[in-house]
Design a protein around this motif. Structure first.
Motif, short mmCIF file in Angstrom:
data_model
loop_
_atom_site.label_atom_id
_atom_site.label_comp_id
_atom_site.label_asym_id
_atom_site.label_seq_id
_atom_site.Cartn_x
_atom_site.Cartn_y
_atom_site.Cartn_z
N MET A 103 0.83 -1.20 0.00
CA MET A 103 0.00 0.00 0.00
C MET A 103 0.87 1.27 0.00
O MET A 103 0.57 2.25 -0.69
CB MET A 103 -0.91 0.00 1.24
CG MET A 103 -2.02 -1.05 1.18
SD MET A 103 -3.15 -0.74 -0.20
CE MET A 103 -3.82 0.84 0.27
N ARG A 104 1.95 1.22 0.76
CA ARG A 104 2.84 2.38 0.79
C ARG A 104 3.46 2.64 -0.58
O ARG A 104 3.59 3.78 -1.03
CB ARG A 104 3.93 2.15 1.83
CG ARG A 104 4.91 3.31 1.96
CD ARG A 104 6.01 2.97 2.94
NE ARG A 104 7.04 4.00 2.96
CZ ARG A 104 8.21 3.88 3.57
NH1 ARG A 104 8.47 2.75 4.25
NH2 ARG A 104 9.10 4.85 3.54
N ALA A 105 3.84 1.55 -1.27
CA ALA A 105 4.44 1.69 -2.60
C ALA A 105 3.43 2.25 -3.60
O ALA A 105 3.75 3.13 -4.40
CB ALA A 105 4.96 0.33 -3.09
N LEU A 106 2.18 1.76 -3.53
CA LEU A 106 1.14 2.26 -4.43
C LEU A 106 0.85 3.74 -4.16
O LEU A 106 0.67 4.53 -5.10
CB LEU A 106 -0.13 1.43 -4.28
CG LEU A 106 -0.07 -0.01 -4.80
CD1 LEU A 106 -1.36 -0.75 -4.49
CD2 LEU A 106 0.19 -0.02 -6.30
N TRP A 155 3.83 10.47 -6.90
CA TRP A 155 4.81 10.88 -7.90
C TRP A 155 4.16 11.05 -9.27
O TRP A 155 4.60 11.89 -10.06
CB TRP A 155 5.95 9.86 -7.97
CG TRP A 155 6.98 10.13 -6.90
CD1 TRP A 155 7.17 9.45 -5.74
CD2 TRP A 155 7.93 11.19 -6.91
NE1 TRP A 155 8.19 10.00 -5.02
CE2 TRP A 155 8.69 11.08 -5.71
CE3 TRP A 155 8.25 12.21 -7.79
CZ2 TRP A 155 9.71 11.96 -5.39
CZ3 TRP A 155 9.27 13.08 -7.48
CH2 TRP A 155 9.99 12.96 -6.29
N LEU A 156 3.13 10.26 -9.56
CA LEU A 156 2.41 10.44 -10.81
C LEU A 156 1.75 11.82 -10.86
O LEU A 156 1.80 12.52 -11.88
CB LEU A 156 1.36 9.35 -10.99
CG LEU A 156 0.50 9.42 -12.26
CD1 LEU A 156 1.38 9.32 -13.51
CD2 LEU A 156 -0.55 8.30 -12.25
N VAL A 197 10.38 11.45 -13.21
CA VAL A 197 9.92 10.06 -13.28
C VAL A 197 10.97 9.13 -12.68
O VAL A 197 10.65 8.20 -11.92
CB VAL A 197 9.62 9.67 -14.74
CG1 VAL A 197 9.39 8.16 -14.85
CG2 VAL A 197 8.39 10.41 -15.24
N ALA A 198 12.25 9.38 -13.01
CA ALA A 198 13.32 8.53 -12.47
C ALA A 198 13.38 8.62 -10.94
O ALA A 198 13.55 7.60 -10.25
CB ALA A 198 14.66 8.93 -13.08
N ILE A 199 13.24 9.83 -10.41
CA ILE A 199 13.24 10.00 -8.95
C ILE A 199 12.05 9.29 -8.33
O ILE A 199 12.16 8.65 -7.27
CB ILE A 199 13.24 11.50 -8.59
CG1 ILE A 199 14.53 12.16 -9.05
CG2 ILE A 199 13.07 11.69 -7.09
CD1 ILE A 199 14.54 13.67 -8.89
N GLY A 200 10.89 9.40 -8.99
CA GLY A 200 9.70 8.72 -8.48
C GLY A 200 9.87 7.21 -8.45
O GLY A 200 9.53 6.55 -7.46
N VAL A 201 10.40 6.66 -9.53
CA VAL A 201 10.63 5.21 -9.58
C VAL A 201 11.62 4.80 -8.51
O VAL A 201 11.45 3.77 -7.82
CB VAL A 201 11.14 4.80 -10.98
CG1 VAL A 201 11.58 3.34 -10.99
CG2 VAL A 201 10.04 5.01 -12.03
N PHE A 241 11.26 -1.01 -0.65
CA PHE A 241 11.52 -2.43 -0.41
C PHE A 241 12.97 -2.63 -0.01
O PHE A 241 13.87 -2.10 -0.66
CB PHE A 241 11.19 -3.25 -1.65
CG PHE A 241 9.79 -3.04 -2.16
CD1 PHE A 241 8.73 -3.71 -1.57
CD2 PHE A 241 9.54 -2.17 -3.20
CE1 PHE A 241 7.43 -3.52 -2.04
CE2 PHE A 241 8.26 -1.97 -3.67
CZ PHE A 241 7.20 -2.65 -3.08
N PRO A 242 13.25 -3.36 1.03
CA PRO A 242 14.63 -3.53 1.51
C PRO A 242 15.58 -4.07 0.46
O PRO A 242 16.72 -3.61 0.34
CB PRO A 242 14.48 -4.51 2.69
CG PRO A 242 13.06 -4.33 3.14
CD PRO A 242 12.26 -4.03 1.93
#
Length: 254
Positions: free
Chosen positions: A1-4, A10-11, A59-63, A70-71
């Motif tokens: 959920m945090r990743a989404l 960022w989108l 976009v690169a920073i967001g990705v 994730f560890p």
């Protein structure tokens, strides 16, 4: 959920950054109200490329932010950034393809041998520059085709910018004439016929003698047309008029 959630944030940031920069540039253009279209074309070319660079970085920073959640990917990222060998490899790749296209695009955006809207010839292709992206320059040719030229080719190959000094379009037609006839008369007939095409009074027309074979002499019709002319249609009309006139005068090969 945090990743989404992070990806969604960022989108939104990407959309906002792109929208704000586009509006800021439009306002800047309206305030300047530049009367010289060449200056406006230079600004559009530079801004269009810089906008892509900024959006790509965001976009690169967001990705990167999403992957850092994730560890496993966070450790890989830290090791990747800390590796001098990897950084050296990136610097080497920047001078070759595919990242070489990006560096070449930067050169095109700032040195501007071509601008958006310019009509250029590169290799066997002549057309209007529609877009300069991070990797390719898009042209719409006189035949209506859309081609994509790698940016590295744009900066390493001789090209002709036909919008500089003389923006007129070049139209050429080759015509066969039977040997044994008066080439001077054939040239005169071809010149008069080419001038009868629609808007022929706007054309600068020249007729030259080209190759000569055992039975045929070739006339080379050259016409300089306005920048807005349809080269493909105009060459067809000139060919139709001149061939009909030469046939009526019985000057075409058997």
């Amino acid at each position: 959920m945090r990743a989404l959630l992070t990806a969604g944030v960022w989108l939104v940031i990407v959309i906002v950054v792109r929208t704000l920069l586009s509006k800021a540039f439009d306002r800047y253009e309206r305030r300047l109200a530049e009367s010289d279209p060449a200056v406006a074309a230079r600004r559009r070319t530079t801004f269009g490329f810089l906008l892509r660079i900024v959006v790509a970085l965001v976009v690169a920073i967001g990705v990167w932010s999403v992957l850092s959640i994730f560890p496993a990917t966070r450790e890989v990222a830290a090791a990747f950034l800390g590796s001098a060998a990897v950084l050296a490899l990136i610097a080497g790749l920047a001078l070759t393809t595919p990242l070489g296209n990006l560096g070449s695009g930067v050169l095109l955006a700032f040195t501007q041998p071509v601008r958006l809207g310019d009509r250029i010839t590169i290799s066997d292709h002549t057309g209007i520059v529609d877009e300069i992206s991070l990797s390719y320059t898009a042209l719409t040719t006189d035949e209506g085709r859309r081609i994509f030229v790698p940016n590295t080719t744009m900066v390493s190959t001789i090209l002709v910018n036909r919008s500089v000094d003389d923006p007129r379009r070049l139209v050429t037609v080759d015509l066969p004439v039977r040997l044994g006839t008066s080439l001077g008369e054939a040239r005169k007939i071809a010149m008069e016929a080419a001038s009868r095409v629609p808007q022929g009074d706007e054309l600068a027309i020249y007729v030259q003698i080209g190759d000569i074979t055992e039975r045929t002499a070739w006339l080379h019709v050259v016409a300089y047309a306005p920048f807005s002319a349809d080269v493909s249609q105009l060459s067809s009309e000139i060919r139709e008029q001149t061939v009909s006139a030469l046939a009526s005068a019985d000057l075409l090969p058997a």
